[in-house]
Design a protein around this motif. Structure first.
Motif, short mmCIF file in Angstrom:
data_model
loop_
_atom_site.label_atom_id
_atom_site.label_comp_id
_atom_site.label_asym_id
_atom_site.label_seq_id
_atom_site.Cartn_x
_atom_site.Cartn_y
_atom_site.Cartn_z
N TYR A 3 61.47 40.31 39.23
CA TYR A 3 61.56 41.70 39.63
C TYR A 3 60.46 42.60 39.06
CZ TYR A 3 63.97 45.30 42.15
OH TYR A 3 64.27 46.27 43.08
N ASN A 4 59.95 42.24 37.86
CA ASN A 4 58.91 43.09 37.26
C ASN A 4 57.51 42.60 37.56
OD1 ASN A 4 60.81 44.69 36.01
ND2 ASN A 4 61.09 43.15 34.40
N LYS A 5 57.38 41.55 38.33
CA LYS A 5 56.06 40.95 38.55
C LYS A 5 55.28 41.71 39.62
CE LYS A 5 56.85 37.59 35.70
NZ LYS A 5 56.26 37.64 34.35
N THR A 6 53.97 41.70 39.43
CA THR A 6 53.09 42.26 40.47
C THR A 6 52.30 41.11 41.08
OG1 THR A 6 51.53 42.68 38.72
CG2 THR A 6 52.80 44.57 39.50
N ILE A 7 52.13 41.19 42.38
CA ILE A 7 51.50 40.08 43.11
C ILE A 7 50.36 40.61 43.94
CG2 ILE A 7 51.94 38.33 44.91
CD1 ILE A 7 54.81 38.33 43.98
N ALA A 8 49.23 39.92 43.90
CA ALA A 8 48.09 40.35 44.74
C ALA A 8 47.69 39.23 45.68
CB ALA A 8 46.91 40.75 43.88
N LEU A 62 40.82 47.02 43.27
CA LEU A 62 41.89 46.15 42.76
C LEU A 62 41.89 46.15 41.23
CD1 LEU A 62 44.08 44.15 43.74
CD2 LEU A 62 42.39 42.33 43.53
N GLN A 63 43.06 46.46 40.66
CA GLN A 63 43.18 46.51 39.19
C GLN A 63 43.64 45.14 38.70
OE1 GLN A 63 43.96 50.11 37.40
NE2 GLN A 63 42.27 50.40 38.83
N PHE A 64 42.70 44.30 38.41
CA PHE A 64 43.02 42.90 38.08
C PHE A 64 43.97 42.78 36.89
CE2 PHE A 64 40.54 40.12 40.80
CZ PHE A 64 39.68 41.01 41.42
N ASP A 65 43.81 43.67 35.91
CA ASP A 65 44.64 43.53 34.71
C ASP A 65 46.10 43.94 34.94
OD1 ASP A 65 43.88 46.13 35.11
OD2 ASP A 65 43.73 46.62 32.97
N GLN A 66 46.38 44.55 36.09
CA GLN A 66 47.76 44.96 36.40
C GLN A 66 48.52 43.88 37.18
OE1 GLN A 66 48.68 48.64 35.99
NE2 GLN A 66 46.96 48.30 34.60
N ILE A 67 47.84 42.78 37.49
CA ILE A 67 48.44 41.78 38.38
C ILE A 67 48.93 40.57 37.58
CG2 ILE A 67 47.97 40.24 40.36
CD1 ILE A 67 47.81 43.24 41.07
N ASP A 68 50.15 40.12 37.87
CA ASP A 68 50.68 38.91 37.22
C ASP A 68 50.32 37.66 38.00
OD1 ASP A 68 52.26 40.19 35.08
OD2 ASP A 68 53.35 41.06 36.77
N ILE A 69 50.43 37.74 39.33
CA ILE A 69 50.22 36.53 40.14
C ILE A 69 49.24 36.85 41.28
CG2 ILE A 69 51.36 34.78 41.58
CD1 ILE A 69 54.03 35.59 40.22
N PHE A 70 48.17 36.09 41.32
CA PHE A 70 47.22 36.23 42.44
C PHE A 70 47.52 35.12 43.45
CE2 PHE A 70 45.06 38.12 38.87
CZ PHE A 70 44.50 39.28 39.41
N ILE A 71 47.48 35.44 44.72
CA ILE A 71 47.64 34.40 45.74
C ILE A 71 46.37 34.33 46.57
CG2 ILE A 71 49.02 33.57 47.70
CD1 ILE A 71 51.45 34.90 46.47
N LEU A 72 45.64 33.23 46.43
CA LEU A 72 44.42 33.04 47.21
C LEU A 72 44.83 32.71 48.64
CD1 LEU A 72 42.33 30.78 44.79
CD2 LEU A 72 42.36 33.27 44.93
N ALA A 73 44.42 33.53 49.61
CA ALA A 73 44.85 33.32 51.00
C ALA A 73 43.70 33.57 51.97
CB ALA A 73 46.04 34.23 51.30
N MET A 74 42.50 33.15 51.52
CA MET A 74 41.36 33.22 52.44
C MET A 74 41.17 31.83 53.06
SD MET A 74 40.44 32.69 49.13
CE MET A 74 40.55 34.36 48.61
N LYS A 75 40.22 31.68 53.99
CA LYS A 75 39.94 30.36 54.56
C LYS A 75 39.30 29.48 53.48
CE LYS A 75 41.00 30.87 58.97
NZ LYS A 75 42.24 30.26 59.45
N PRO A 76 39.51 28.16 53.55
CA PRO A 76 38.90 27.28 52.54
C PRO A 76 37.39 27.50 52.38
CG PRO A 76 40.45 26.05 53.88
CD PRO A 76 40.36 27.41 54.49
N LYS A 77 36.69 27.77 53.49
CA LYS A 77 35.23 27.92 53.40
C LYS A 77 34.84 29.14 52.55
CE LYS A 77 34.66 30.65 57.63
NZ LYS A 77 34.58 31.94 56.96
N ASP A 78 35.75 30.07 52.37
CA ASP A 78 35.44 31.30 51.61
C ASP A 78 35.84 31.20 50.15
OD1 ASP A 78 34.36 32.71 53.80
OD2 ASP A 78 36.39 33.13 54.54
N VAL A 79 36.35 30.03 49.75
CA VAL A 79 36.92 29.95 48.40
C VAL A 79 35.87 30.13 47.31
CG1 VAL A 79 36.85 27.40 48.22
CG2 VAL A 79 38.52 28.68 46.92
N ASP A 80 34.69 29.58 47.53
CA ASP A 80 33.62 29.66 46.54
C ASP A 80 33.30 31.12 46.19
OD1 ASP A 80 32.42 27.71 45.19
OD2 ASP A 80 31.02 27.13 46.77
N ASN A 81 33.05 31.90 47.24
CA ASN A 81 32.75 33.33 47.04
C ASN A 81 33.89 34.02 46.33
OD1 ASN A 81 30.31 33.29 48.23
ND2 ASN A 81 31.03 33.97 50.25
#
Ligand SMILES: NC(=O)C1=CN([C@@H]2O[C@H](COP(=O)(O)OP(=O)(O)OC[C@H]3O[C@@H](n4cnc5c(N)ncnc54)[C@H](O)[C@@H]3O)[C@@H](O)[C@H]2O)C=CC1
Ligand SMILES: O=C(O)[C@@H]1CCC=N1
Length: 283
Positions: A3-8, A62-81
């Motif tokens: 309940y207290n988690k932030t997700i990006a 995007l305030q990275f330090d405010q996020i508990d869980i990041f979800i990578l949801a781009m195309k595989p070809k964009d993962v490097d960037n």
């Protein structure tokens, strides 16, 4: 725990939307604690905000330090960037989930911090209504509590299966891509219903209920698909005629091949990404 988690969500396409929809509908996490960002499509972020009550945020805000869980949801070809972009903003103890087909936990670990908390995830678009079949495979240094947190989070969007990472390719072929095979099947069944003069909407609902019923028979009874198929099939009856046509037209082989090729493509993506990393490191 949630309940207290932030997700990006980093990436705001179909899969991110399916997960956002399921998470918000579950009520387990307040919508305002979910953030989505993409490369540049502000209109898309605004639509997600108004449809789900989440926050659409431009990448630079995007305030990275405010996020508990990041979800990578781009195309595989964009993962490097994407990994290059986020590495300097995240800490090793922040949890990174990746839904990217074919991208291994080793690849994520090699490109993030030592000890980075990562979990590879394979959901499907039925997340939208809380009915995903989702696999998870933790990274090599991922703490048990983060695996538990991932499981609890993903249980908001369906059933969760913890599997060995070597099995991710076949899981992707079965369940990640799986909904598309059923939609394809439905498209073809629908055409026949309409050709015979049924109303398209009615036909669609009849087919959907037939698929739901068949799936629930498997879930609720201890019977194999073979036994259930045999129960439908009267000697010299209608089903036998239908199944014969499937056999004669390579139906079974086509289905097997679909799963096999999707799994193979998942493996290929891993190999291609790993190769491009090696080439990069030689430069
Ligand atoms: N669509 C599906 O059924 C499933 C998709 N996946 C995986 O989900 C991922 C996304 O797939 P879709 O949503 O279908 O793709 P999509 O093309 O609809 O969305 C991709 C999104 O990523 C954004 N993006 C690209 N680079 C970015 C970056 N560096 N930072 C932030 N955002 C960035 C794009 O702007 C776009 O919003 C893929 O890796 C796919 O393998 C996994 C399971 C099922
Ligand atoms: O087609 C794809 O590559 C993604 C991964 C699984 C489902 N959709």
């Amino acid at each position: 725990m949630l309940y207290n988690k932030t997700i990006a969500f980093l990436g705001a396409g179909s899969m991110a939307e399916a997960m956002i929809s399921g998470l918000v509908k579950s009520g387990e996490i307040p919508a305002e604690q979910i953030v989505a960002t993409n490369r540049s499509n502000q209109e898309r972020l605004t639509a997600l905000e108004s449809n789900y009550g989440i926050k659409g945020v431009k990448r630079e805000n995007l305030q990275f330090d405010q996020i508990d869980i990041f979800i990578l949801a781009m195309k595989p070809k964009d993962v490097d960037n994407a990994l290059n972009d986020i590495k300097s903003h995240i800490k090793p103890n922040q949890l990174i989930l990746s839904v990217l087909a074919g991208i291994t936990t080793s690849y994520l670990e090699q490109n993030l911090h030592k000890g980075q908390q990562v979990v590879r995830v394979m959901p499907n678009t039925s997340s939208t209504i809380g009915e995903s079949a989702t696999a998870i495979s933790p990274g090599h240094e991922t703490a048990d509590e983060n695996v538990k947190l991932t499981k609890i989070l993903l249980e908001c969007i369906g059933e969760v299966y913890k599997i060995e990472e070597k099995d991710m390719d076949i899981f992707t072929g079965l369940a990640g891509s799986g909904p598309a095979y059923f939609y394809y099947l439905m498209e073809h069944m629908e055409q026949q219903g309409v050709l015979a003069g049924l109303n398209i909407e009615t036909t669609r609902q009849i087919i959907a209920q037939t698929i739901v019923g068949a799936a629930k028979m498997i879930q609720k009874q201890d019977k194999t698909p073979t036994v259930l198929r045999e129960n439908v099939t009267s000697p010299n009856g209608t089903t036998a005629a239908g199944l014969d046509a499937l056999d004669e037209n390579g139906g079974g082989i086509a289905i097997s091949k679909a799963v096999e090729h999707a799994a193979k493509r998942s493996k290929e993506i891993s190999e291609q990404i790993q190769e491009s990393l090696l080439v990069g490191s030689l430069k």
